[in-house]
Design an enzyme around this catalytic site. Structure first.
Site, mmCIF file in Angstrom:
data_model
loop_
_atom_site.group_PDB
_atom_site.id
_atom_site.type_symbol
_atom_site.label_atom_id
_atom_site.label_comp_id
_atom_site.label_asym_id
_atom_site.label_seq_id
_atom_site.Cartn_x
_atom_site.Cartn_y
_atom_site.Cartn_z
ATOM 1 N N VAL A 689 -7.485 4.987 2.741
ATOM 2 C CA VAL A 689 -7.346 6.257 3.312
ATOM 3 C C VAL A 689 -8.230 7.164 2.594
ATOM 4 O O VAL A 689 -8.190 7.285 1.203
ATOM 5 C CB VAL A 689 -5.666 6.625 3.204
ATOM 6 C CG1 VAL A 689 -6.094 7.995 3.643
ATOM 7 C CG2 VAL A 689 -5.284 5.972 4.524
ATOM 8 N N LYS A 703 -8.309 7.154 8.093
ATOM 9 C CA LYS A 703 -7.748 5.883 7.891
ATOM 10 C C LYS A 703 -8.773 4.679 8.385
ATOM 11 O O LYS A 703 -8.839 4.640 8.999
ATOM 12 C CB LYS A 703 -6.554 5.500 8.392
ATOM 13 C CG LYS A 703 -5.756 3.840 7.366
ATOM 14 C CD LYS A 703 -4.323 3.895 8.562
ATOM 15 C CE LYS A 703 -3.959 2.905 8.231
ATOM 16 N NZ LYS A 703 -2.902 3.065 8.532
ATOM 17 N N ASP A 799 7.753 -0.559 8.203
ATOM 18 C CA ASP A 799 7.616 -0.595 6.094
ATOM 19 C C ASP A 799 8.018 0.716 5.794
ATOM 20 O O ASP A 799 6.804 1.068 5.349
ATOM 21 C CB ASP A 799 5.812 -0.368 6.399
ATOM 22 C CG ASP A 799 5.137 -1.177 4.745
ATOM 23 O OD1 ASP A 799 6.285 -1.616 3.943
ATOM 24 O OD2 ASP A 799 3.982 -0.982 4.757
#
Ligand SMILES: *[C@@H]1O[C@H](CO)[C@@H](O)[C@H](O)[C@H]1NC(C)=O
Ligand SMILES: *[C@@H]1O[C@H](CO)[C@@H](O)[C@H](O)[C@H]1NC(C)=O
Ligand SMILES: *[C@@H]1O[C@H](CO)[C@@H](O)[C@H](O)[C@H]1NC(C)=O
Ligand SMILES: *[C@@H]1O[C@H](CO)[C@@H](O)[C@H](O)[C@H]1NC(C)=O
Ligand SMILES: *[C@@H]1O[C@H](CO)[C@@H](O)[C@H](O)[C@H]1NC(C)=O
Ligand SMILES: *[C@@H]1O[C@H](CO)[C@@H](O)[C@H](O)[C@H]1NC(C)=O
Ligand SMILES: *[C@@H]1O[C@H](CO)[C@@H](O)[C@H](O)[C@H]1NC(C)=O
Ligand SMILES: *[C@@H]1O[C@H](CO)[C@@H](O)[C@H](O)[C@H]1NC(C)=O
Ligand SMILES: *[C@@H]1O[C@H](CO)[C@@H](O)[C@H](O)[C@H]1NC(C)=O
Ligand SMILES: *[C@H]1O[C@@H](CO)[C@H](O)[C@@H](O)[C@@H]1NC(C)=O
Length: 875
Positions: A689, A703, A799
């Site tokens: 990023v 990104k 995540d």
């Protein structure tokens, strides 16, 4: 023309025939021609005053508004106040050399002031107030040295205040308010020792107030409010203003403390410093200013206690210290202030043990407004003694003060109450039936409490009630049928309670209703058949109930409706063709009902419609084309099995193309200095990023997917899918995507200036306080809640860790990095949720001896994921 010629002719004749008195006549005629010139310049004279009365055949001195000297018969005063005249002022008026008063106030003259007026050396009283004059404030005004009063207020004067005004050594009133005057206040005006009143408010003055000492023994009033003045109030400003009675400095950018010299002004009746950036405390010497009647110091950064000396100000009528940082307890003897009408203590950090100050306030028999809400440390129960407060009380505002217990029935004694605000407290019990006696009541706010029981029918006696806020309580029972008698009602909020039964048929008698919120209750039955009687309704929210039956055709009569939600009910039948008559609609949510049939094509006519949702119904046929429908995504239509989808936007277009800004690879490369390492913000699961700066100054995050990694392609698709289909304040927003076939895929995201949570948690020099941590926790939990429940396809992030939680400039958390999310599509959800039964997220334990202070943990059970935010705070 004729008149001028005649005067000129006469002038010559007199000149020759009567030489001895020629001077006098000449000048009388000069005055006449000056006034006739004015008459000529008036283009509109609604009362025909000049047209009919200012006739050349009558002596000037008999004209309306004109006065002459008794000996010399020259015009000494011209007063045309309030005649509605429109026009300009001719330079000829500068020939009225004996004029001592010129009042043009309250007309509609425009243009500039002619410089010839500088010849009016005898002028003492000059007013151009309330007209449309423009141009700069002329500096020649400074040559009119006899002036006592100068009124230029309510015009369009621009430019600066001329320094030369300081030469007006006899000036008593300087009144320039409501113009467009800028620049700073010239120090010269404080040199005018005769000054009594200075009004400069509502201009654009900037800079600081000229420093003192100002030796002005006559000065009684200073009004500099509503400008852009900054800096400290000069320490010595009030050193020699012994007669100052009124001081208005509110609504500026003033900083610093209240100067001690202010307390030398023993005659002060009014202090207005509200809406500034002042700090420090309110000095105890305030108690020495025994003439004070009005103290307005709210909206500053004042802190410390309210000095107890305040109770010595027995003439005090109005005290407002709201929206500041005052601490300590509210004095218990405010009852000494027998003249107090308004007490505003709201939005501070004040305390009070058991609201004891209320007992003393019962001695203030003329109290009209009492506001002490948003003082979270007050707490306690509302004592019964509130019923003994002044019978003149019109406003009682105590929202968000931690008030417990029930509403005392004695509140019903306050027979003149107009507004009661008790929202955001911890009130329990029922709404007392005694409220029925409060006939003057117009607004009742009890939202966000824990009130229970049913609405007492006595409430229906309040026939002046216009605003009723009961949102978010535990009120139950039916909506009383007698609500139909509350004919003044404009806004009715009953949402998020436990009301049951159907909407009483009498409710449509409320012809003036603008807003009706009944959402999130247990209401059932059909919608009112005569719904169209709510003719001025703008917002109608009936969502999350069990309403059934068809949408009544009368809906089409609600022409002012902008917001309409029926979501999550049991409404059947079809979407009426006549919805296309609701031309004001901006928000229409019909989702989660049993609607069938087609979406009427004519709905594309609703050009203001920004939000449209018919998802989860039984609609069929084609989705209309064009108009605002171009902007709706699949979210608006999903869950309708028979709705033909071929026209729906494809995955790539899920965020409507119109709203996307397209980026080329080249642009992104440029914005990130060629994806330079120095621009690297982070390293996500499948991508890097970068920070990018667009040419228009916008900062973005880019990104770039590491396509060489296995799964990166899928990751790009998944992330696109999630971000493009979800919209929530706590999810990172996607601005655009960029993909050039095979070797480059990037997402352009909102830039989060405060970086990742990870950075904050492990930093040695940045620190999050408990409140910030709590807020971040709530933000993340909200994001998860939304991901799990806010969409047809539950999304599991998989995540979740502090470096995927990004913070914006206001420290609001946004969840990011959706590269490995799981989309629990219906067919697989059972299996996946099984395997996820013990699934949990926890930030990886840290390696140092510094324990992370914030964990996230949530569980998935059966087909539902339940978000549980658990914070472990390390002390
Ligand atoms: C003009 O007005 C004045 C003052 O109102 C009045 O005395 C006078 O008679 C009027 N003259 C005419 C001609 O109307
Ligand atoms: C000008 O008109 C306003 C509003 O009509 C009024 O309040 C004010 O007193 C008038 N001013 C003068 C000087 O007549
Ligand atoms: C004020 O008046 C004094 C004496 O008349 C003069 O010396 C001084 O310059 C004046 N100050 C300003 C700011 O006009
Ligand atoms: C007020 O002053 C500030 C700086 O002191 C300036 O940034 C701002 O633009 C000014 N506002 C107006 C309306 O003049
Ligand atoms: C204020 O009053 C107190 C006592 O009444 C007195 O001691 C003090 O000097 C006064 N302060 C000022 C600034 O006048
Ligand atoms: C109130 O005081 C606190 C701490 O003294 C400070 O952080 C905060 O900015 C102040 N708030 C206002 C509105 O002045
Ligand atoms: C306030 O008044 C009381 C009694 O009238 C007096 O004793 C006290 O000195 C006064 N305080 C101030 C600050 O003036
Ligand atoms: C409370 O006061 C602060 C500081 O003046 C202000 O920023 C805030 O908006 C106020 N809150 C409310 C609810 O008025
Ligand atoms: C679609 O959305 C864009 C951006 O919000 C807006 O400018 C445009 O007017 C909308 N189109 C229609 C037909 O409503
Ligand atoms: C005075 O006013 C000027 C305009 O400012 C005119 O031009 C002059 O004619 C007038 N003088 C007389 C004597 O009327």
């Amino acid at each position: 023309m004729g008149n001028t010629f005649l005067s000129f002719a006469l002038l010559i004749i007199f000149h020759f025939s009567m030489p001895t008195s020629s001077m006098k006549l000449t000048t009388i005629l000069t005055d006449q021609s000056a006034l006739l010139a004015l008459k000529d310049h008036v283009i509109h004279d609604p009362e025909n005053v000049l047209t009919t009365n200012w006739s050349a055949s009558a002596p000037v001195c008999n004209w309306f508004g004109v006065s002459c000297g008794s000996r010399h018969r020259r015009v000494t005063a011209l007063d045309l106040t309030g005649l509605g005249l429109v026009g300009t002022l001719p330079p000829h008026l500068g020939n009225l050399s004996f004029l001592s008063l010129l009042y043009i106030t309250n007309n509609s003259f425009y243009g500039r002031l002619p410089a010839q007026f500088s010849n009016l050396h005898r002028l003492k009283y000059l007013s151009f107030g309330n007209n449309n004059f423009g141009g700069e404030v002329p500096s020649w005004l400074g040559s009119l040295t006899e002036l006592r009063r100068l009124f230029l207020y309510q015009n369009n004067f621009k430019g600066v205040i001329p320094f030369s005004l300081g030469y007006l050594s006899k000036l008593e009133f300087l009144t320039l308010f409501e113009n467009q005057i800028s620049g700073s206040i010239p120090s010269s005006i404080f040199n005018i020792s005769t000054l009594q009143n200075i009004y400069l408010s509502y201009n654009k003055l900037s800079g600081s107030i000229p420093s003192g000492p100002h030796d002005l023994l006559s000065l009684e009033l200073i009004d500099f409010s509503s400008n852009n003045l900054s800096g400290h109030i000069p320490k010595d400003m009030f050193d020699y203003l012994p007669n100052l009675k009124e001081l208005y400095l509110s609504v500026n950018l003033l900083s610093g403390r209240i100067p001690a010299s202010l307390f030398k002004c023993k005659e002060l009746q009014m202090i207005s410093l509200a809406y500034n950036k002042m700090e420090g405390s309110l000095p105890i010497e305030i108690g020495n200013l025994s003439m004070l009647q009005y103290i307005y110091i709210g909206r500053n950064h004042f802190e410390g206690k309210i000095p107890k000396q305040i109770v010595n100000l027995t003439l005090l009528v109005d005290f407002d210290c709201s929206n500041s940082n005052f601490t300590g307890s509210i004095p218990d003897n405010l009852g000494n202030l027998r003249n107090l009408k308004i007490l505003t203590l709201a939005n501070n950090s004040l305390t009070s043990s058991r609201m004891s100050f209320l007992f003393s306030l019962t001695n203030c028999r003329v109290l009209e407004n009492l506001l002490f809400g948003i003082n979270s440390f007050i707490s306690g129960e509302l004592p019964r003694v509130v019923g003994n407060l002044s019978s003149s009380l019109e406003e009682f505002s105590a929202s968000a003060c931690n008030i417990r217990g029930s509403i005392p029935s004695e509140i019903g004694n306050l027979s003149h109450l107009i507004n009661l605000e008790l929202g955001g407290n911890k009130l329990i019990g029922q709404i007392p039936t005694t409220v029925g006696g409060l006939e003057e009541w117009q607004s009742l706010s009890l939202e966000d409490n824990k009130l229970e029981g049913s609405i007492p029918p006595e409430l229906c006696h309040l026939n002046k009630l216009a605003f009723l806020f009961l949102t978010n309580n535990k009120l139950s029972g039916p909506i009383p049928a007698c609500f139909g008698d509350l004919t003044s009602l404009r806004q009715l909020f009953l949402d998020s309670n436990m009301f049951s039964s159907s909407i009483p048929s009498t409710l449509t008698k409320l012809n003036y209703l603008l807003i009706l919120y009944l959402s999130s209750n247990s209401l059932s039955g059909p919608l009112p058949i005569d719904i169209g009687k709510w003719q001025v309704l703008t917002s109608l929210d009936l969502s999350n109930n069990q309403f059934s039956g068809d949408i009544p055709t009368g809906v089409a009569d609600l022409k002012d409706l902008t917001h309409f939600s029926l979501s999550n009910n049991r409404i059947m039948g079809s979407i009426l063709e006549s919805f296309d008559e609701l031309l004001s609609l901006e928000f229409l949510d019909l989702s989660r009902n049993n609607l069938s049939g087609e979406i009427p094509k004519s709905l594309v006519k609703l050009r203001y419609l920004k939000y449209f949702n018919v998802s989860f119904n039984r609609l069929e046929g084609e989705i209309p084309d064009g108009g605002s429908f171009e902007n709706y995504t699949i979210e608006s239509f999903k869950g309708n099995e028979a709705l033909r989808k071929d026209k729906l936007p494809t995955q790539e277009d899920m965020i409507p193309l119109g709203t996307w800004r397209r980026f080329s690879y080249h642009e992104l490369r440029q914005a990130t200095d060629g994806f330079n390492d120095s621009r690297l913000l982070g390293n996500g699961s499948y991508g890097l990023v970068f920070q990018g700066n667009l040419q228009d100054g916008t900062v973005i995050a880019v990104k770039v997917f590491k396509l060489e990694l296995e799964g990166a392609f899928k990751s790009f698709d998944v992330e696109c899918d999630v971000l493009c289909n979800t919209r929530h304040r706590n999810l990172v927003k996607v601005i655009s995507s960029c993909s050039n076939d095979l070797n480059f895929k990037a997402l352009v995201l909102e830039f989060m200036p405060s970086g990742s949570l990870d950075k904050w948690l492990y930093s040695n020099n940045q620190y999050l306080d408990i409140l910030q941590r709590l807020n971040i926790m709530i933000d993340v939990a909200s994001a998860l809640e939304y991901l799990h429940h806010g969409n047809a396809t539950p999304v599991v992030h998989c995540d979740l860790k502090p470096n995927n939680v990004l913070l914006d400039e206001d420290m609001v958390a946004h969840l990011s990095d959706f590269g490995i999310v799981k989309l629990l599509r219906e067919e697989v959800s059972m299996i996946q949720t099984m395997t996820m039964a013990t699934f949990g997220y926890m930030a990886p334990g840290d390696t140092s001896n510094q324990t992370p202070c914030l964990f996230f943990h949530f569980q998935c059970k059966r087909s539902m994921c339940i978000t549980k935010g658990i914070i472990y705070v390390k002390i």
